[in-house]
Design a protein around this motif. Structure first.
Motif: not given
Lengths: 576, 77
Positions: A122-128, A188-192
């Motif tokens: 999840t980390l390197h896909r930008g998912i929190h 869930q928070r997604l980084e763009h």
């Protein structure tokens, strides 16, 4: 009182990996949905108590749509709810889709603990993901894990007993998705992120032009890797070890036993021009280990290395998409390519893997085609060893015969076998790059399984053959079969024994052709026949288990017919 | 806005599912995988004219056989 722990989750979320971590039992995992088709059981120590852990095939919901899913759900339903704990494993990178099953399990009133797997991804896909908030919203414990590295597993074991049941109202499916949407929104928070190279490659491999080009490269590179790596191992490791280290020991033994003794006949076999010949002596200590270790094992290692790599990266489902159209002509759909590829290693796991196909008709077609037209690595290795020294053309010829056979037989079966073949529907996993240690472990596991299975049969087979030969017990059978073997296939009588031995193991069978001094044409025909005629006994047993007696008889009569037709055709027309 | 099936949709285009013509087990499977009316999807690609269609739904990618894809109606811009 908790008696069992069930691992359940969507396909391809890493259940088997969690299972291995909990129980120490090694099971095969791969990056495609449906790797696990059977049930694995093991034990896990929880607060000084040994509790059974059951790994179930992946399912999207509690209402099954394939045989593997059916198995998972029915086993779960057999167990009283107060005696079981469910570890529901989720792919953290795909929370939304995974929560559908989670909510269903909770609604049913099972004691559930959620294992949010692949958390490192999840980390390197930008998912929190806000885990405490998720726990609060669904009302059961949530543990973040990464089964590949083992992180979080200890905590999971500690908290297994805190799993509580929170039975609640069952909504309509649409409403459940709505609830899930709300949950995901709030935890869930997604980084763009911009498209990564990996994502571009993922999409390119399922588009027509780029996909086919890529698959051609992958297949060509894999085939060459297996060949060259296998050959290199034979030439630089196996042959030197056998000839320089092992042979002197055998020569002493041979001298001590005396070439005329019965024991010499069994262990060393016949001397060829006064010397031990690993390829022709046919003894339990000479040809048997030489075939397995110096002719077959190197290819088994290199084949499973490539297969495991492709499996773990997640390439196979993409190959399934590309081949769907083609496989439709044979009454199968794209996913059937996975059992076929496994079948190239050994037909047994290949046929077991047909369980992921939904209908009985598909399973019959796929199993029959695999056992007739897909030669296993040991057989292929021997064909390479035997025919390769004349010309690569003959090796290619065997493959061409097999391929056209599969194609025509598939089309015939598609027209004649009753039933339906459902449409193709498959989840395509993201590309993942497994750690080398994981790959090495899987390779070790598969190679070990091969040796454990093959060696006793090979030794037993050679022993049996030698006893039979010594007392001339084969003569009746060879004379009986001679008209077919000689008249139709143009082979010498001795080849009957080899084909019979093919029932035990194909590699030994080809090995038995070596001392016969066959011509290239005869070798070509017998090698092809060994590939298409009945499969080895291990395959027969799985066929019986998977298809049932009636379908097995059907499948077997197809095999006999095919053997007769192909042998005669090759003898009288194509190679005349 | 036009209403077409997934099979007719252009690759790399986005759309919203407006109707699912499948029934029974297929409809069920769609539902459990998160393919339902109102869902937004993106078409990734399609193999030849009658080959499987690949779509992205949320964070999942699914490949659907051609005749399955024809049963999913979408609205595109």
């Amino acid at each position: 009182m908790i008696k069992k722990i069930f691992l359940i989750g969507n396909p391809n979320v890493g259940k088997s990996m969690v299972f291995s971590r909990l129980t120490g039992v090694q099971v095969i995992s791969a990056n495609y949905p449906g790797t696990t088709v059977g049930i694995s059981r093991g034990h896990c120590k929880i607060k000084d108590e040994n509790i059974e852990v059951v790994d179930l095939p992946g399912t999207y919901s509690l209402e099954p749509t394939s045989k593997a899913e059916e198995v998972a759900v029915s086993i779960l339903k057999e167990q009283p709810k107060d005696e079981a704990v469910i570890i529901n494993i989720l792919d953290a990178t795909n929370l939304e889709r995974n929560l559908f099953l989670t909510l269903q399990l909770i609604e049913e009133g099972y004691p559930v603990i959620v294992c949010l797997n692949m958390c490192d991804d999840t980390l390197h896909r930008g998912i929190h993901i806000d885990i405490p908030r998720l726990e609060e919203l669904i009302g059961v414990p949530v543990i973040a894990t990464c089964a590949v590295t083992g992180s979080g597993i200890k905590l999971l074991i500690e908290r297994i007993m805190s799993a509580g049941s929170r039975a609640r109202l069952k909504p309509m499916h649409r409403e459940r998705w709505q609830q899930i949407g709300e949950i995901v929104q709030s935890v869930q928070r997604l980084e763009h992120r911009h498209h990564t190279f990996r994502e571009i490659l993922e999409d390119a491999s399922v588009r027509p032009v780029s996909g086919l080009a890529l698959s051609a490269v992958v297949v060509y590179a894999s085939f060459n890797f297996v060949r060259f790596f296998g050959e290199a191992m034979i030439n630089h490791i196996c042959d030197p070890v056998f000839h320089k280290l092992y042979l002197p020991i055998l020569e002493r033994l041979s001298g001590a036993l005396g070439p005329e003794s019965f024991l010499h006949h069994l262990l060393i076999g016949d001397l060829v021009k006064g010397a031990i010949d690993f390829k022709q002596s046919l003894g339990m200590l000479t040809t048997a280990p030489y075939i397995e270790f110096a002719m077959v094992l190197p290819y088994v290692i290199s084949f499973y290395f490539i297969l495991s790599l492709l499996e773990d990266i997640g390439y196979l489902p993409r190959l399934a998409v590309l081949l769907d159209n083609f496989l439709h002509r044979m009454g199968l759909h794209g996913f059937a390519i996975i059992p076929v590829l496994l079948g190239f290693g050994c037909n047994v796991p290949g046929i077991l893997a047909t369980r992921v196909l939904e209908s009985k008709r598909e399973r019959l077609i796929a199993s029959t085609l695999i056992s007739i037209g897909v030669p296993c690595v040991p057989l292929q290795a021997m064909i390479f060893g035997l025919l390769g020294k004349f010309s690569g053309f003959y090796v290619l010829g065997v493959y061409l015969v097999l391929f056209s056979l599969v194609l025509s037989l598939g089309m015939i079966l598609n027209r004649t076998v009753k039933g339906f073949s459902p449409e193709f529907m498959l989840e395509i996993p993201p590309y993942r790059f497994p750690p080398v240690s994981l790959l090495a472990k899987k390779l070790y596991f598969r190679v070990k399984a091969f040796l454990v299975e093959a060696m006793p049969v090979v030794l037993g087979g050679v022993l049996l053959v030698n006893i039979f030969l010594y007392f001339h017990l084969f003569d009746i059978i060879t004379n009986l079969c001679a008209p077919i073997i000689k008249g139709l296939f143009g082979l010498p009588k001795g080849a009957v024994v080899a084909i019979l031995i093919g029932f035990l193991r194909k590699d030994v069978a080809v090995g038995m052709l070596m001392p016969l001094g066959l011509t290239v044409k005869q070798l070509f025909i017998s090698a092809t026949l060994l590939a298409v005629s009945f499969p080895c006994i291990a395959t027969f047993v799985v066929l019986l288990k998977e298809l049932g007696l009636r379908a097995l008889l059907k499948s077997t009569s197809i095999m006999i017919a095919v053997t007769l037709i192909v042998g005669t055709l090759l003898n009288f027309t194509i190679l005349h | 806005m036009k209403k077409i099936s997934l099979a007719e949709m252009d690759p790399k285009k986005k759309g919203r599912i407006v109707d699912i013509l499948a029934t029974g087990a297929t409809a069920h499977k769609f539902m459990s995988m998160g393919i339902y009316k109102g869902r937004e999807i993106t078409k990734v690609g399609q193999i030849a004219f009658t080959g499987p269609v690949t779509i992205r739904v949320g964070r999942s990618v699914f490949a659907l056989g051609h005749s399955m894809a024809k049963k999913i109606m979408v609205e595109t811009e």
